[in-house]
Design a protein around this motif. Structure first.
Motif, mmCIF file in Angstrom:
data_model
loop_
_atom_site.group_PDB
_atom_site.id
_atom_site.type_symbol
_atom_site.label_atom_id
_atom_site.label_comp_id
_atom_site.label_asym_id
_atom_site.label_seq_id
_atom_site.Cartn_x
_atom_site.Cartn_y
_atom_site.Cartn_z
ATOM 1 N N PHE A 124 -8.005 3.038 -5.182
ATOM 2 C CA PHE A 124 -7.283 3.214 -3.919
ATOM 3 C C PHE A 124 -8.263 3.425 -2.764
ATOM 4 O O PHE A 124 -7.944 3.133 -1.608
ATOM 5 C CB PHE A 124 -6.335 4.412 -4.008
ATOM 6 C CG PHE A 124 -5.003 4.099 -4.636
ATOM 7 C CD1 PHE A 124 -4.808 2.936 -5.373
ATOM 8 C CD2 PHE A 124 -3.928 4.974 -4.499
ATOM 9 C CE1 PHE A 124 -3.579 2.651 -5.956
ATOM 10 C CE2 PHE A 124 -2.696 4.699 -5.069
ATOM 11 C CZ PHE A 124 -2.520 3.543 -5.800
ATOM 12 N N THR A 178 0.811 -1.219 0.000
ATOM 13 C CA THR A 178 0.000 0.000 0.000
ATOM 14 C C THR A 178 0.842 1.266 0.000
ATOM 15 O O THR A 178 0.596 2.185 -0.792
ATOM 16 C CB THR A 178 -0.919 0.003 1.237
ATOM 17 O OG1 THR A 178 -1.827 -1.094 1.132
ATOM 18 C CG2 THR A 178 -1.702 1.294 1.324
ATOM 19 N N LYS A 209 -5.512 4.671 2.043
ATOM 20 C CA LYS A 209 -4.583 4.696 0.909
ATOM 21 C C LYS A 209 -4.716 5.993 0.103
ATOM 22 O O LYS A 209 -3.711 6.599 -0.283
ATOM 23 C CB LYS A 209 -4.824 3.480 0.008
ATOM 24 C CG LYS A 209 -3.721 3.234 -1.018
ATOM 25 C CD LYS A 209 -3.903 1.880 -1.695
ATOM 26 C CE LYS A 209 -2.768 1.552 -2.639
ATOM 27 N NZ LYS A 209 -2.894 0.220 -3.267
ATOM 28 N N ALA A 237 1.023 4.044 -3.079
ATOM 29 C CA ALA A 237 0.649 5.435 -2.827
ATOM 30 C C ALA A 237 1.765 6.392 -3.235
ATOM 31 O O ALA A 237 1.519 7.433 -3.855
ATOM 32 C CB ALA A 237 0.297 5.631 -1.349
#
Length: 535
Positions: free
Chosen positions: A126, A45, A132, A49
């Protein structure tokens, strides 16, 4: 090949060599930066990002800095330097720097406030993972000021390249990577103590690295005669010429960015980690693109621009042909090597800490598909500046939109079967289409260049690369036991395989009678001689 053409080929090769060495240092540090990210954050994650957050200002950087602006500025600045004298040339530089500061600074400010909407548009899936999207938005806001810094750095690089200075500008990105690694890692270790995610530290480090990339070029800029003056003149003819060149180029490059947007959009809908796998694979692909394709492009651009300014079309065609053949000589074997050695390379560089063997397999699969288009990526970087020098940006625009259509169509057709690999395959196919289109149009536009010569060189290079590929495949299987002996064993095995492949490829092309290959060999021998004679 005539003596003048041979001298020109040698000049481009020497300039490309200087740039290539500098870019090599930068790419090595870039890989170290990716290693650090892979080790600390893996492919989950946080890394997804970070990739998307950095990609948003990066899209605009390609439009306003290292893409449209850089090529347009070098073309006009070189013409001014040739025809209008010192005072008008430096005034043009000051006008461009002042106007760019205002425009790109305003864009960055708008981007900071619009980050939430941009992230949700680029990576809507996301939102399915708690936190996220918010993490991505914060890092996007932190990294948006990177845009004006890197845009100014690109103009400074263009000035220095036009003045025949290649090494320091090319080394500037090394300082970006160095600054982002040192400051990013330090902050990533400190910030969690205050409840801030460690990945935020890498975002701040990226911003600091961008400032360092600009700062390291400024001493040389003043040494070549530049003196800063705040001059805003929207009616300046040079500025208007740059904007006229940039406008269609921005439209064309926007197509490339649409491709990036499409790829990110679809990647975010694939398995967790897909964005990161594609990012790591493409970072590896950028190594040969930067060291060879970009280096040759940067070295050839001022030469091509001067020939265009002097209306010397024969010289322009010779410069382009030499640059293209040099690009093929290096990128085709590099693509074969990356495809054959994808897994051992990725395992050696990234498979540490939180980056697993499964991540290695998925990243290697993407790299194999990306490698198919390596020669086209680098080839486009050589072809497009010729259109700029000829004041014709229509065809790069058309080629870019053809690439968008091909990319989108192929992803739609193959995504369900290939998942994230479909994105890498579509990217390569669309870039090959763009390269073939632009090369064909340029052939007609300049009333032909030595296509038969380029074709024979291509055949020789492909044959030598295929034999080299089989050789390193055999060598990889033979040295497989060493690869299981830990990091040192993997490194030793890979170095042996790559050295063996280079020897095979060099031996096969030794008697090829390709002048560009001979110039590259002379360049390497010259560099070796310089090292040997140093006290």
């Amino acid at each position: 090949m005539s003596a003048a053409a041979s001298d020109q080929t040698g000049r481009i090769a020497r300039s490309a060599g200087a740039v290539g060495i500098a870019v090599f240092c930068s790419r090595i540090l870039g890989l170290i930066r990716e290693q650090v990210l892979a080790n600390l954050f893996g492919a989950g994650t946080a890394m997804d990002a970070f990739v998307v957050a950095f990609r948003i200002p990066n899209l605009l950087r390609d439009l306003f800095a290292e893409g449209a602006l850089s090529a347009a500025f070098v073309t006009v600045f070189t013409d001014y330097d040739e025809r209008w004298g010192r005072a008008r040339t430096w005034r043009l530089a000051n006008v461009v720097l002042a106007v760019l500061t205002l425009l790109v600074g305003a864009i960055a400010l708008v981007g900071i406030f619009a980050s939430d909407k941009l992230v949700r548009l680029m990576a809507p899936d996301f939102a399915l993972v708690p936190g996220k999207t918010g993490l991505t938005v914060i890092m996007t806001q932190i990294m948006f000021p990177f845009l004006p810094m890197i845009s100014l750095a690109a103009v400074v690089m263009g000035i220095l390249n036009a003045k025949g200075k290649f090494f320091v500008p090319a080394m500037a990105s090394t300082f970006f990577n160095l600054g982002s690694i040192v400051s990013g890692v330090a902050l990533a270790m400190i910030l969690p103590r205050y409840g801030v995610p460690a990945i935020i530290g890498m975002a701040v480090g990226t911003l600091l690295g961008g400032g360092l990339q600009l700062a390291v070029q400024t001493p040389l800029l003043f040494r070549v005669g530049y003196r800063f003056q705040w001059v805003i003149d929207w009616r300046d003819e040079g500025l208007r010429r740059i904007l006229r060149l940039m406008t269609p180029a921005i439209i064309g490059l926007s197509a490339t960015q649409i491709n990036v947007f499409i790829n990110t959009f679809f990647a975010s809908s694939c398995a967790e980690g897909s964005v990161a796998w594609l990012n790591y694979a493409f970072r590896l692909l950028q190594f040969p693109i930067g060291v060879f394709g970009v280096a040759i492009s940067i070295a050839a651009m001022p030469v091509v621009s001067r020939y265009a300014s002097q209306q010397d079309h024969e010289g322009l065609k010779q410069a382009f042909t030499s640059s293209l053949v040099m690009t093929l000589l290096i990128t085709i074997p590099a693509s074969v090597g990356l495809a054959v050695l994808a897994e051992p390379i990725i395992a050696l560089i990234f498979q540490h800490g939180r980056f697993s063997a499964a991540d290695t397999g998925q990243t290697a699969a993407a790299l194999c598909f990306y490698a198919i288009g390596l020669f086209a990526y680098s080839g486009v970087k050589v072809v497009v500046p010729v259109f700029y020098a000829l004041n014709d940006t229509r065809y790069p625009v058309i080629g870019s939109f053809l690439a968008v259509g091909a990319n989108f169509l192929l992803i739609i057709l193959t995504l369900s079967t290939l998942q994230h690999r479909a994105i890498a395959l579509a990217t390569s196919f669309s870039m090959i289409l763009n390269f073939v289109f632009l090369s064909s149009v340029l052939y007609r536009k300049v009333q032909g260049y030595p296509l038969k010569y380029v074709g024979w060189c291509l055949v020789k290079v492909c044959l030598a690369s295929a034999i080299m590929g089989l050789s390193i495949h055999w060598a990889n299987a033979f040295l497989q036991p060493l690869a299981g002996a830990g990091l040192v064993g993997r490194l030793f095995a890979l170095l042996c395989i790559i050295t063996f492949g280079l020897v095979v490829y060099g031996f096969l092309l030794r008697f090829s009678k390709i002048p560009e290959f001979q110039e590259l060999i002379k360049l390497l021998q010259g560099l070796g001689g310089q090292r040997a004679t140093r006290p």
